[in-house]
Design an enzyme around this catalytic site. Structure first.
Site, PDB file in Angstrom:
ATOM      1  N   PHE A 155       0.815  -1.225   0.000  1.00 23.43           N
ATOM      2  CA  PHE A 155       0.000   0.000   0.000  1.00 23.43           C
ATOM      3  C   PHE A 155       0.841   1.265   0.000  1.00 23.43           C
ATOM      4  O   PHE A 155       0.359   2.334  -0.358  1.00 23.43           O
ATOM      5  CB  PHE A 155      -0.934   0.004   1.232  1.00 23.43           C
ATOM      6  CG  PHE A 155      -0.240   0.407   2.509  1.00 23.43           C
ATOM      7  CD1 PHE A 155      -0.024   1.739   2.826  1.00 23.43           C
ATOM      8  CD2 PHE A 155       0.228  -0.558   3.405  1.00 23.43           C
ATOM      9  CE1 PHE A 155       0.635   2.110   3.992  1.00 23.43           C
ATOM     10  CE2 PHE A 155       0.885  -0.193   4.572  1.00 23.43           C
ATOM     11  CZ  PHE A 155       1.097   1.144   4.863  1.00 23.43           C
ATOM     12  N   LYS A 179      -1.276  -7.065  -9.258  1.00 26.82           N
ATOM     13  CA  LYS A 179      -2.242  -7.199  -8.158  1.00 26.82           C
ATOM     14  C   LYS A 179      -1.833  -6.144  -7.139  1.00 26.82           C
ATOM     15  O   LYS A 179      -0.959  -6.361  -6.303  1.00 26.82           O
ATOM     16  CB  LYS A 179      -2.163  -8.611  -7.562  1.00 26.82           C
ATOM     17  CG  LYS A 179      -3.424  -9.096  -6.849  1.00 26.82           C
ATOM     18  CD  LYS A 179      -3.910  -8.218  -5.720  1.00 26.82           C
ATOM     19  CE  LYS A 179      -3.119  -8.357  -4.448  1.00 26.82           C
ATOM     20  NZ  LYS A 179      -3.502  -7.365  -3.413  1.00 26.82           N
ATOM     21  N   GLU A 182      -4.977  -3.788  -1.901  1.00 23.56           N
ATOM     22  CA  GLU A 182      -6.424  -3.555  -1.842  1.00 23.56           C
ATOM     23  C   GLU A 182      -6.753  -2.306  -1.029  1.00 23.56           C
ATOM     24  O   GLU A 182      -7.903  -1.868  -0.991  1.00 23.56           O
ATOM     25  CB  GLU A 182      -7.140  -4.785  -1.278  1.00 23.56           C
ATOM     26  CG  GLU A 182      -6.771  -5.188   0.149  1.00 23.56           C
ATOM     27  CD  GLU A 182      -5.519  -6.087   0.231  1.00 23.56           C
ATOM     28  OE1 GLU A 182      -4.526  -5.824  -0.469  1.00 23.56           O
ATOM     29  OE2 GLU A 182      -5.551  -7.052   1.024  1.00 23.56           O
ATOM     30  N   SER A 232       5.472  -6.940   3.179  1.00 21.58           N
ATOM     31  CA  SER A 232       6.041  -7.255   4.484  1.00 21.58           C
ATOM     32  C   SER A 232       6.820  -8.577   4.430  1.00 21.58           C
ATOM     33  O   SER A 232       6.580  -9.422   3.565  1.00 21.58           O
ATOM     34  CB  SER A 232       4.925  -7.342   5.524  1.00 21.58           C
ATOM     35  OG  SER A 232       4.013  -8.350   5.153  1.00 21.58           O
ATOM     36  N   CYS A 287       9.547   1.931   3.065  1.00 24.39           N
ATOM     37  CA  CYS A 287      10.477   0.839   3.337  1.00 24.39           C
ATOM     38  C   CYS A 287      11.875   1.392   3.592  1.00 24.39           C
ATOM     39  O   CYS A 287      12.711   0.713   4.162  1.00 24.39           O
ATOM     40  CB  CYS A 287      10.517  -0.117   2.170  1.00 24.39           C
ATOM     41  SG  CYS A 287      10.950   0.714   0.647  1.00 24.39           S
ATOM     42  N   GLU A 388       9.323  -4.382  12.803  1.00 24.66           N
ATOM     43  CA  GLU A 388       9.037  -3.232  11.948  1.00 24.66           C
ATOM     44  C   GLU A 388       7.713  -2.614  12.400  1.00 24.66           C
ATOM     45  O   GLU A 388       6.694  -3.300  12.445  1.00 24.66           O
ATOM     46  CB  GLU A 388       8.922  -3.679  10.485  1.00 24.66           C
ATOM     47  CG  GLU A 388       8.647  -2.521   9.546  1.00 24.66           C
ATOM     48  CD  GLU A 388       8.460  -2.967   8.093  1.00 24.66           C
ATOM     49  OE1 GLU A 388       7.828  -4.002   7.851  1.00 24.66           O
ATOM     50  OE2 GLU A 388       8.943  -2.249   7.196  1.00 24.66           O
TER      51      GLU A 388
END
Ligand code: NAD
Length: 503
Positions: A155, A179, A182, A232, A287, A388
């Site tokens: 995301f 993909k 969402e 992740s 990240c 994280e």
């Protein structure tokens, strides 16, 4: 909180057009600054994924035959369209993700640079040739497309991370099925429209929306040849294992815990600016965010004073406000998770210097806001150090010496990026050589490679062998083939059962 806004129904993008097959399952997409539901996103079933992949496989068979000049024309047209629509694309990102507009514009720019790299397709696909490996015999290497490539993306960079993948994949002659996350999928559908407008043949770029069901269908589909994943660490590991077990080439980039080591001789104004920018930019949802400051020697107190001064003047607001420095987190669920980490840090004995948990933004009470948070005296073994957090939480660890600091960085499970702040060239060189991370910053807090270099981490931040985009991306998107050829001529010496050797 929900406000009265229109909720759109999103679709997939298959065969060069919107695909509105009724969804058995769907998800809500929220506007992060208000919490309002702005879209419903359909979750693809395995049957929908199969349709997208079959279409992509048919398109890939044609696209691989296209000339370099055809591909480069489409890429240049796409570059112009993305550039012309950069404000619109950034606004879509800000609405669903929440990052401030200037940050979203930066993301579009970094994605655009990968498109520009891919525009040089004639250059990046050049092979090597060695004439005369034997008398009358030449040898050359070429790189051919892999076939159907799938991208599964997070995301936090809804336009840039997919653009690390699809421009290079398409330039190399593959079809690409995306993909997207969402949580903020809308921008990918707009990008699909721009590819079509640029003249990309139908089926070469597709978007299937969804969750685990769609991902699993891609990971196991016999016509998918390669998978690029960013997200992740646990999911990266799963994607790498599952995709590899199904015979696919996989690169899976995972999570991060990026350390910045500050040596006593560092320019502390530069270091504090870098730590605050990289710690709280995009509300820590990068990240390459710096989430650990390693203060060496006696540098902690003066460094912390400078960091807290800077935090005090940050403006936390709806990302659409022109002077906002930091926006909300992507979802209420994620906000609650970050707040739980702060609770855990307090419970485990770290010193909470700045607490963002109680922050509310006037007029945006339903937004997913959490203010900048700063901990001191953090140690390995505490959850806020080991895991994280992916939120606006910066922790300070104190180290007595440089060797202690580098040992700490290298013992960490993650190895995405690491930075050092120092004016000592020898110390910087030692760090650059010894640190176990894929991207290194020297007086630069977010060492993000440019499009013409590659991007990726080490250890639990990358599963697979190659980094993404740039030269390593080209290798991932292509297969090598070596040709050894002879044209009949008088040097041909007839039957010879010996092992062929040069001469
Ligand atoms: P995530 O792992 O939750 O999701 C990433 C993708 O995987 C999404 O498309 C999601 O739909 C899918 N997914 C989620 N759960 C799944 C499951 N159980 N099975 C199959 N697919 C699943 O990550 P996120 O929260 O969207 O993104 C944030 C994470 O991404 C952070 O850990 C961050 O460090 C990482 N990230 C890494 C890089 C990098 O370059 N290493 C870059 C950006 C983000």
């Amino acid at each position: 909180m929900s406000t009265d806004v229109e909720t759109t129904t999103l679709h997939h993008w298959i065969g060069g057009a919107p695909d509105a097959t009724p969804a058995e399952r769907s998800g809500e997409v929220t506007e992060s600054a208000t919490g309002a539901v702005v879209a419903r996103v359909p979750f693809a079933t395995a049957a929908t994924v199969d349709r997208a992949v079959q279409t992509a496989a048919a398109a890939a068979a044609q696209w691989r035959e296209s000339s370099i000049s055809t591909r480069s024309k489409v890429l240049f047209a796409f570059r112009e369209l993305v550039n012309a629509h950069r404000d619109e694309l950034a606004a879509i990102v800000t609405r669903e993700h929440g990052k401030v507009l200037s940050d979203a514009m930066g993301e579009v720019q970094r994605g655009l640079e990968v498109v520009e790299f891919a525009c040089g397709v004639g250059e990046i696909l050049k092979g090597d040739m060695t004439p005369g490996v034997s008398r009358g015999v030449d040898s050359y290497t070429m790189r051919q497309p892999v076939g159907v490539m799938a991208g599964i993306t997070p995301f936090n960079f809804p336009i840039m991370v997919p653009m690390w993948m699809h421009p290079v994949a398409i330039a190399c002659g593959n079809a690409f099925v995306l993909k997207p996350s969402e949580q903020d999928p809308s921008v990918s559908l707009r990008v699909a429209e721009l590819w079509a407008q640029a003249g990309l043949p139908a089926g070469v770029f597709s978007v299937v929306n969804g969750d685990k069901e769609a991902v699993d269908a891609l990971l196991t589909h016999p016509l998918v040849d390669a998978i690029s994943f960013v997200g992740s660490t646990p999911i990266a590991q799963y994607v790498h294992a599952t995709g590899s077990a199904h015979g696919k080439r996989v690169q899976a980039l995972g999570g991060a815990k990026n350390h910045a080591v500050v040596l006593p001789d560092a320019d502390l104004e530069l270091a504090a600016d870098g730590l605050v920018s990289a710690g709280y930019g995009s509300a820590g949802q990068r990240c390459m965010a710096v989430s650990v400051a390693v203060a060496v020697g006696d540098v902690a107190d003066p460094l912390i004073a400078r960091i807290t001064d800077r935090i005090a003047v940050l403006k936390i607001a709806d990302g659409t406000e022109p002077d906002a420095d930091m926006g909300p987190l992507v979802s209420e669920r994620h906000r609650a998770r970050v707040a739980e980490y702060v609770d855990a840090g307090v419970a485990e004995g770290a010193t909470l210097l700045v607490d963002g948990r109680a922050l509310t933004v006037e007029g945006r009470e339903g937004g997913h806001f959490l203010g900048p948070t700063l901990f001191d005296h953090v140690k390995p073994g505490m959850r806020i150090y080991d895991e994280e957090i992916f939120g606006p939480v910066l922790v300070v660890v104190r180290a007595a010496t440089y060797p202690e600091a580098i040992d700490l960085v290298n013992a960490n499970a993650f190895g995405n990026g690491a930075a050092i702040f120092t004016n000592d060239g020898g110390a910087a060189r030692a760090f650059e050589q010894d640190v176990t991370a894929g991207m290194v910053g020297i007086n630069v807090p977010i060492p993000v490679p440019m499009a013409y270099h590659s991007f990726g981490g080490w250890k639990a931040s990358l599963f697979g062998d190659v980094h993404i985009h740039g030269p390593e991306g080209v290798r991932f998107c292509t297969r090598a083939k070596v040709v050894t050829r002879r044209w009949p001529d008088p040097s041909h010496r007839g039957v010879d059962l010996g092992f062929p050797t040069a001469g």
